[in-house]
Scaffold this motif. Structure first.
Motif, short mmCIF file in Angstrom:
data_model
loop_
_atom_site.label_atom_id
_atom_site.label_comp_id
_atom_site.label_asym_id
_atom_site.label_seq_id
_atom_site.Cartn_x
_atom_site.Cartn_y
_atom_site.Cartn_z
N LEU A 1 0.82 -1.21 0.00
CA LEU A 1 0.00 0.00 0.00
C LEU A 1 0.85 1.26 0.00
N TRP A 2 2.03 1.20 0.58
CA TRP A 2 2.92 2.35 0.63
C TRP A 2 3.71 2.53 -0.66
N LYS B 1 -4.70 -6.31 -6.62
CA LYS B 1 -6.03 -6.63 -6.11
C LYS B 1 -5.94 -7.13 -4.67
N ARG B 2 -7.06 -7.04 -3.95
CA ARG B 2 -7.11 -7.56 -2.59
C ARG B 2 -6.74 -9.04 -2.55
N GLU B 3 -7.19 -9.75 -3.59
CA GLU B 3 -6.93 -11.18 -3.64
C GLU B 3 -5.44 -11.52 -3.76
#
Length: 270
Positions: A58-59, A65-67
């Motif tokens: 995320l940084w 994707k979340r998956e």
């Protein structure tokens, strides 16, 4: 004179030399047990839920994707505790709250004692083969250095997780790296290292499925307060001639009391 360890571990103290010199040695077993047990699950959940991987992506990255960061549940799994002293016992209690089956191997505790502490007694081989998560909670000594090595990692269930909040040197870091990098193990949560802090180029730190901390499991504010309180209380007990609860070399106690009496008798002359 006495020696008081700053925690449950006492591998930095030459207990044999102290015993020969008639010096009592105490540790603070149980004082930071809650902190270490909690940290065990912090590491375990971080590995299983892939918390650190997600945070890093995320940084620094976009477009995934979340998956791509799908973790797993621990409910219904089996955790194997190597050592079920004060910390292992608290870890077992937390494990039950997460819905885990708890196995334990500890040659210093009877089968009945292990059951009383919330775990099912097994030998080390059975623990490794049956556990989804293997967590170390034993002290480091000459007998168990590299007790968990290539053979033991090979015996663990494929896809299992290794956790240690015990001491660096109980597990073989080279063998663990091979087990992780080959995909044999799902991941590892490590608070302890053979060299502390580990160098940046340490192979284990290059793996995304390793969550690493700097021997901080017992170094919480609450844990430090409890250890300091325990140490002070035991020292005061010895000054008063009361045997402390965590005396590691009880064979020196009588000679210590005699020496204490001699010191007190001299001091009253002045």
């Amino acid at each position: 004179m006495c020696v008081s360890a700053g925690g449950a571990g006492y591998d930095t103290i030459d207990v044999d030399a102290c015993t020969k010199a008639g010096i009592p040695v105490v540790n603070q077993a149980g004082a930071n047990a809650h902190s270490v047990a909690e940290h065990t699950f912090a590491l375990l959940l971080a590995v299983i839920k892939r918390v650190v991987e997600s945070d890093r992506k995320l940084w620094t990255e976009s477009g995934f994707k979340r998956e791509d960061l799908m973790g797993d549940e621990i409910h219904g799994c089996t955790i194997g505790l190597v050592g079920i002293g004060e910390i292992g016992t608290r870890t077992a209690k937390i494990a039950v709250g997460f819905g885990l089956k708890v196995l334990a191997y500890d040659p210093n505790v009877s089968a009945e004692g292990i059951r009383a502490r919330g775990a099912e007694p097994v030998n080390l081989d059975a623990l490794l083969k049956q556990s989804d998560f293997v967590s170390l909670h034993c002290p480091l000594n000459a007998q168990n250095r590299h007790m968990i090595g290539a053979e033991q990692f090979k015996a663990m269930k494929p896809g299992s997780v290794f956790i240690s909040t015990a001491r660096g040197g109980i597990h073989d870091e080279v063998a663990l790296y091979k087990a992780l990098s080959s995909g044999r193990l799902r991941g590892a949560g490590l608070d302890v290292w053979e060299v502390e802090p580990p160098p940046h180029e340490a192979p284990l730190l290059s793996l995304s499925n390793v969550v690493a901390t700097f021997h901080t499991a017992g170094v919480s504010h609450g844990g430090r307060r409890n250890v300091a309180r325990s140490s002070a209380e035991q020292i005061l007990m010895m000054i008063d001639g009361v045997r402390p609860p965590h005396l590691l070399n009880p064979e020196v106690w009588e000679s210590f009391l005699k020496r204490r009496e001699q010191i007190l008798s001299v001091s009253t002359m002045f």
